[in-house]
Enzyme design. Structure first.
Site, PDB file in Angstrom:
ATOM      1  N   TYR A  77       0.938  -1.124   0.051  1.00 57.89           N
ATOM      2  CA  TYR A  77       0.008  -0.171   0.035  1.00 57.89           C
ATOM      3  C   TYR A  77       0.738   1.319   0.028  1.00 57.89           C
ATOM      4  CZ  TYR A  77      -4.063  -2.926   1.046  1.00 57.89           C
ATOM      5  OH  TYR A  77      -5.241  -3.478   0.641  1.00 57.89           O
ATOM      6  N   GLU A  78       0.418   2.081  -0.708  1.00 55.43           N
ATOM      7  CA  GLU A  78       1.207   3.316  -0.882  1.00 55.43           C
ATOM      8  C   GLU A  78       1.673   4.328   0.635  1.00 55.43           C
ATOM      9  OE1 GLU A  78      -0.978   5.621  -3.618  1.00 55.43           O
ATOM     10  OE2 GLU A  78      -2.239   6.604  -2.378  1.00 55.43           O
TER      11      GLU A  78
END
Lengths: 271, 261
Positions: B58-59
């Site tokens: 996930y960013e």
């Protein structure tokens, strides 16, 4: 060495009208209380910088504190759109909002350049997108070793960075953990910094994956328990998801928002 | 909810079919960069069914997250607490995404066009005076550029499937074959666009999105009428296998944990 201050005094002394202000946090540790204090003290003409402007920036924009937003994703995380932000961009309400738009990779690298004291950062990014046509701060640079054309972005060097962390010691050394996003870079890139913390303790015990900002790179620390709510502070409290959902209806309508501003923060909308 | 044997009729919604089809697309994938919303649902479904070792990235900086339920946001605490490692946001983009370490980028879209270019910035062609201001780019431009391939999950509507996007936030195939190479983008681009009607894939010769699979019960006409260009249909058109009972049980456990228990 950092000063230990009250939130009121920290905002009064460090945040000035017209400043470039970065309040960072990637859905975790969002400095909500500090944002509310900026609204209460009526700051104006701020250039707000943030990778992920969310509800607190929607509130600052709706209250008329900002004249420009530098960002890469503006939304109510997990819920939807930011209606005050939209209203400002689409209808200039309550005041016009200039925007400078990037990608996350670009913004992250701008903070890295700022923290590193460099005139630009280099990345593979933005290529072929329309962002290049609309954002002047995206240029190209040719690699002196390979000749490859890469993307260059200038640093972000905020007048003041504001973040929320789990705790600090009495000297003002700050400790945070969990998702810490770009907060370290934001503080190191800024001329001044204000860190709100859940608690000030006698001694900081090490935490796996923890990030420490030594006292001598922080300007001021304010103890503000719950200062990240309704976002979460890992180890202290969970995200109040209902509050994020409820914001959608409040932010959607100017009158509802104005009433919220008055009832919650005791201020009128910008005259 | 009772568990129906495979032989009895199982019903599902078009959104469920979309999530199941998207999760199946992650077969054989090591690491997946996950956007929030529909992509996150599908990636978590994959990890709980056919791809238990799938690495979710996930960013917000979490590598190898294994959340019990669906995260509320891209920076949910459960993503960090269940991760193999949590890194800074500059690190996730510079060290992990940029060099091409991630096999699949999983994205949503507000608008997508004939060549799989994505718009999440503005609706309307005047950037300075948009009809609708959307959230913006986030991590998508570099995810679309640097992941080995990109899978897009988006519901079909004439508003979202347009001949040309109003704003290119993330590059698919530009104006057609060869554009990615000309731009120097490292990844090979969108390999599948998975909708609530079927699956679109780029034509090998032109890179134009083409209908290659129809979800059960959907007609070609229905699939074509909500697309804003003259959608071509593959000669090898197939029907997407329907969701299995297990896929539906796991999916419903993720999206509506209270209702399924």
């Amino acid at each position: 060495m950092a000063s230990i201050v009250s939130l009121h005094d920290g905002v009064r002394d460090l945040v000035r009208d017209g400043d470039v202000v970065a309040m960072e946090g990637f859905t975790h540790l969002i400095p909500f209380a500090a944002g509310h204090e900026i609204i209460r003290q009526g700051r104006r003409d701020l250039t707000l910088v943030r990778m992920t402007p969310d509800v607190i920036y929607d509130q600052l924009i709706g209250a008329g504190c900002a004249r420009k937003l530098v960002f890469s994703w503006g939304g109510n995380p997990g819920v939807g759109s930011l209606h005050r932000f939209r209203d400002a961009v689409q209808n200039d309400w309550p005041v016009p909002l200039e925007i400078e738009e990037h990608s996350h990779a670009g913004m992250a690298n701008r903070y890295v350049a700022g923290a590193s004291g460099l005139p630009f950062a280099v990345l593979r990014g933005y290529t072929g997108t329309d962002l290049v046509r609309h954002t002047e701060n995206i240029k190209t640079v040719t690699c002196p070793f390979t000749g490859e054309v890469l993307t260059a972005v200038p640093p972000v060097n905020p007048d003041v960075a504001i973040i929320h962390a789990q705790r600090a010691d009495r000297s003002g050394t700050v400790q945070m953990w969990g998702i810490t996003g770009v907060q370290k870079e934001a503080v190191l890139a800024a001329k001044r910094s204000l860190v709100t913390v859940e608690e000030i303790v006698d001694e900081l015990t090490p935490v796996p994956g923890g990030v420490v900002l030594p006292s001598w790179v922080v300007t001021a620390v304010a103890e503000v328990p719950g200062g990240a709510a309704p976002s979460y502070a890992q180890g202290y409290y969970e995200r109040d998801n209902d509050a994020y959902k409820a914001w959608d209806a409040v932010g959607r309508d100017r009158d509802t928002f104005t009433t919220w501003l008055s009832d919650t923060l005791g201020v009128g909308a910008r005259a | 909810m009772t568990t129906a044997p495979e032989t009895t009729e199982v019903t599902w919604t078009s959104d469920e079919m979309m999530s199941v089809a998207a999760s199946r697309a992650l077969g054989g994938v090591t690491a997946c960069f996950v956007g929030i919303g529909l992509p996150s649902t599908a990636a978590n479904l994959a990890r709980r069914t056919h791809a238990p070792d799938l690495v979710l990235v996930y960013e917000s900086g979490t590598l190898g997250s294994k959340p019990d339920g669906l995260p509320l946001s891209i920076g949910d605490g459960a993503l960090a607490q269940t991760a193999d490692a949590v890194v800074s946001v500059p690190e996730i983009f510079n060290y992990w995404l940029q060099p091409g370490r991630i096999d699949v980028g999983f994205l949503g879209a507000a608008q997508i066009d004939r060549y799989a270019n994505i718009n999440t910035t503005v609706i309307g062609t005047d950037y300075a005076d948009p009809k609708v201001r959307l959230p913006g780019a986030g991590g998508a431009p570099e995810i679309a550029a640097s992941c080995g391939e990109v899978i897009v999950v988006v519901r079909q509507s004439a508003r979202s499937f347009v001949d040309r996007v109003d704003f290119v936030t993330s590059v698919g195939y530009g104006r057609g074959k060869g554009d990615r190479e000309r731009l120097g983008l490292c990844g090979r681009g969108p390999s599948r666009v998975i909708t609530d009607k079927g699956i679109l894939e780029p034509d090998p010769d032109t890179c134009e999105l083409t209908l290659t699979s129809l979800h059960p019960g959907v007609t070609v006409r229905e699939a074509r009428e909500s697309i804003g260009w003259d959608l071509r249909v593959s000669r090898d058109l197939v029907t997407t296998p329907p969701p299995t009972g297990e896929e539906l049980t796991v999916l419903r456990g993720l999206t509506d944990p209270k209702g399924s228990k």
